[in-house]
Scaffold this motif. Structure first.
Motif, PDB file in Angstrom:
ATOM      1  N   HIS A 152       9.588  14.415 -30.629  1.00  0.00           N
ATOM      2  CA  HIS A 152      10.616  15.430 -30.835  1.00  0.00           C
ATOM      3  C   HIS A 152      11.480  15.041 -32.037  1.00  0.00           C
ATOM      4  O   HIS A 152      11.967  13.905 -32.098  1.00  0.00           O
ATOM      5  CB  HIS A 152      11.500  15.567 -29.591  1.00  0.00           C
ATOM      6  CG  HIS A 152      10.740  15.956 -28.363  1.00  0.00           C
ATOM      7  ND1 HIS A 152      11.248  15.782 -27.092  1.00  0.00           N
ATOM      8  CD2 HIS A 152       9.517  16.512 -28.209  1.00  0.00           C
ATOM      9  CE1 HIS A 152      10.362  16.226 -26.202  1.00  0.00           C
ATOM     10  NE2 HIS A 152       9.305  16.659 -26.863  1.00  0.00           N
ATOM     11  N   HIS A 154      14.873  15.976 -34.147  1.00  0.00           N
ATOM     12  CA  HIS A 154      16.160  16.675 -34.166  1.00  0.00           C
ATOM     13  C   HIS A 154      16.685  16.715 -35.597  1.00  0.00           C
ATOM     14  O   HIS A 154      16.790  15.667 -36.248  1.00  0.00           O
ATOM     15  CB  HIS A 154      17.190  15.951 -33.293  1.00  0.00           C
ATOM     16  CG  HIS A 154      16.946  16.076 -31.822  1.00  0.00           C
ATOM     17  ND1 HIS A 154      17.629  16.981 -31.038  1.00  0.00           N
ATOM     18  CD2 HIS A 154      16.103  15.411 -30.997  1.00  0.00           C
ATOM     19  CE1 HIS A 154      17.233  16.858 -29.783  1.00  0.00           C
ATOM     20  NE2 HIS A 154      16.300  15.909 -29.727  1.00  0.00           N
ATOM     21  N   SER A 246      19.099  22.485 -29.550  1.00  0.00           N
ATOM     22  CA  SER A 246      19.307  21.452 -28.537  1.00  0.00           C
ATOM     23  C   SER A 246      20.438  21.859 -27.602  1.00  0.00           C
ATOM     24  O   SER A 246      21.441  22.427 -28.035  1.00  0.00           O
ATOM     25  CB  SER A 246      19.641  20.116 -29.194  1.00  0.00           C
ATOM     26  OG  SER A 246      19.994  19.143 -28.220  1.00  0.00           O
ATOM     27  N   THR A 251      21.963  20.134 -32.972  1.00  0.00           N
ATOM     28  CA  THR A 251      20.718  20.040 -33.733  1.00  0.00           C
ATOM     29  C   THR A 251      19.774  21.174 -33.372  1.00  0.00           C
ATOM     30  O   THR A 251      19.906  21.821 -32.334  1.00  0.00           O
ATOM     31  CB  THR A 251      19.977  18.720 -33.441  1.00  0.00           C
ATOM     32  OG1 THR A 251      19.558  18.699 -32.066  1.00  0.00           O
ATOM     33  CG2 THR A 251      20.845  17.508 -33.734  1.00  0.00           C
ATOM     34  N   GLU A 253      15.927  21.254 -32.370  1.00  0.00           N
ATOM     35  CA  GLU A 253      14.950  20.295 -31.858  1.00  0.00           C
ATOM     36  C   GLU A 253      13.554  20.891 -31.975  1.00  0.00           C
ATOM     37  O   GLU A 253      13.259  21.927 -31.368  1.00  0.00           O
ATOM     38  CB  GLU A 253      15.259  19.962 -30.399  1.00  0.00           C
ATOM     39  CG  GLU A 253      14.315  18.932 -29.802  1.00  0.00           C
ATOM     40  CD  GLU A 253      14.598  18.665 -28.334  1.00  0.00           C
ATOM     41  OE1 GLU A 253      13.932  17.778 -27.760  1.00  0.00           O
ATOM     42  OE2 GLU A 253      15.483  19.342 -27.760  1.00  0.00           O
ATOM     43  N   ARG A 255       9.765  20.431 -31.078  1.00  0.00           N
ATOM     44  CA  ARG A 255       9.065  19.729 -30.013  1.00  0.00           C
ATOM     45  C   ARG A 255       7.555  19.974 -30.053  1.00  0.00           C
ATOM     46  O   ARG A 255       6.850  19.711 -29.090  1.00  0.00           O
ATOM     47  CB  ARG A 255       9.603  20.214 -28.655  1.00  0.00           C
ATOM     48  CG  ARG A 255      11.092  20.135 -28.497  1.00  0.00           C
ATOM     49  CD  ARG A 255      11.585  20.932 -27.297  1.00  0.00           C
ATOM     50  NE  ARG A 255      10.831  20.656 -26.090  1.00  0.00           N
ATOM     51  CZ  ARG A 255      11.115  19.656 -25.254  1.00  0.00           C
ATOM     52  NH1 ARG A 255      12.154  18.861 -25.499  1.00  0.00           N
ATOM     53  NH2 ARG A 255      10.381  19.467 -24.190  1.00  0.00           N
TER      54      ARG A 255
END
Length: 408
Positions: A152, A154, A246, A251, A253, A255
């Protein structure tokens, strides 16, 4: 996206790489990384359920930069936020080395693979805790696939409205990131025929894969509230979309990626994702709306990327055409070259992308290790060494050809 694939990034002095300055250059966006790892026995090469114990042993050195995951086969390493990716690479290596030392004290090794290569037991042993127990109650056998590992990334975006709009702008490039990061061809002793089997397993979850196009922050929140109210997810942390704002950090994120084989692979991914976010922010602030590929086509493109990785073809979500996956990556990198040059990451990305073009993705390298003697033990040994070179070689006998893996 351009209509013709480009074969390399533009030189530093090309117009694409050197746009005319417009006022003060934007500040560099911060990047933080979360990497998930599996624990394996170096003799049997099977996964071992000692994640909480290894995480506790590593916490003295890493503090909050280590954590547990849903299954006891796993643990997570985290970096601090960085604006310079050379520093991020140094910390990625350091965190991996600390986790490897903690695992070695229990006779284990860490591996960075998107899926367990061998030795998976179902149902999987879950880490104790009320949230994990609630997850099992709600999602049942889906939790057996939570032993898949991701990376992940960020990227610092403090404005919630911009974070949601960045998600919209990144949607067309998510399949390309899947192909770039593919590193899970094996699952519990067999070759799945996919470069990223983790992507396919995650696609079974009720809220996963490419996110919807969000018309506004209100639209985003209304959908999230409905998903929680209907017990489709436990809470906002259960939104398993490939990109999301997030829920606990300022942030965006991303993924979408498998756990990366090497720290260098992770750094390449982080540089590309930061450039995607920076490019999206520039477009957003210029009033440009994000492209809106059809959801069915975007889902199909994600499936194709998971199957083929870098070795096959990509489905372009905007043109609806199949093109070589490497050419699609190069299209993306050309579009990102101004942002990469501004951040100082252009040379890093050129170098690491050229390495991947020669060596292949993590999935390609895992399969190359298998082809040497048709041994899954060789695959695990290769991943152990690639994850952290300081890890001692396996203490058992070299892996004999075992013929366990088979292709569809």
């Amino acid at each position: 996206m351009t209509s013709q694939p480009q074969q390399q990034l533009p030189p530093d002095d090309s117009p694409a790489a050197c746009p005319a300055p417009l006022g003060e250059p934007p500040a560099l966006l911060s990047v933080g990384v979360e990497e998930e790892f599996l624990l394996v026995d170096p003799v049997s090469r099977s996964v071992r359920p000692e994640g909480p114990q290894v995480a506790a042993a590593a916490a003295g050195e890493l503090g909050q930069r280590v954590g547990t995951e849903l299954t006891r086969y796993q643990l997570e390493g985290r970096t601090d936020p960085h604006t310079h990716l050379g520093e991020a690479l140094t910390e990625l290596r350091s965190v991996r080395a600390a986790l490897a030392r903690a695992a070695a004290r229990r006779g284990l090794r860490i591996v960075s693979s998107g899926s367990p290569i061998t030795g998976l037991v179902a149902p999987v042993p879950l880490t104790p805790g009320p949230r994990y127990a609630e997850s099992l109650s709600l999602f049942r056998a889906l939790d057996d696939e939570q032993s898949a590992c991701a990376c992940h990334v960020h990227v610092g975006v403090a404005d919630p409205r911009e974070a949601i709009e960045v998600s919209n702008h990144l949607r067309p490039w998510l399949p390309t990131l899947t192909a770039l990061a593919a590193n899970s061809p094996y699952w519990d002793g067999r070759d799945t025929g996919y470069a990223s089997w983790r992507t396919t397993t995650w696609g079974r979850w009720p809220v996963a894969g490419p996110p919807p196009y969000f018309e506004s922050p209100a639209h985003f929140q209304e959908l999230v509230d409905e998903l929680i109210l209907t017990r489709t997810v436990l809470d906002q942390g259960g939104l398993y979309w490939d990109v999301r704002p997030s829920h606990h950090l300022p942030t965006v994120e991303v993924r979408v990626a498998d756990a990366a084989l090497t720290p260098e692979d992770t750094t390449l991914l982080a540089a590309v994702i930061r450039a995607l976010v920076a490019t999206a922010l520039k477009a957003i602030r210029a009033g440009e709306r994000a492209p809106r590929p059809a959801p069915a086509i975007l889902r199909a493109a994600s499936w194709r990327a998971a199957r083929d990785g870098l070795a096959g073809h990509s489905l372009d979500p905007l043109t609806h055409r199949l093109i070589p996956a490497a050419a699609q990556v190069e299209r993306m990198l050309r579009a990102l070259s101004p942002a990469l040059r501004h951040s100082g990451d252009l040379d890093l990305v050129r170098t690491q992308w050229e390495r991947l073009r020669v060596q292949g993705s993590g999935a390609d390298r895992q399969r190359a290790a298998y082809r040497h003697r048709s041994s899954l033990h060789d695959v695990v040994d290769h991943v152990i060494a690639a994850t952290c070179p300081s890890q001692a070689p396996p203490v058992g006998k070299p892996g004999a050809p075992d013929g366990q893996a088979r292709r569809r």
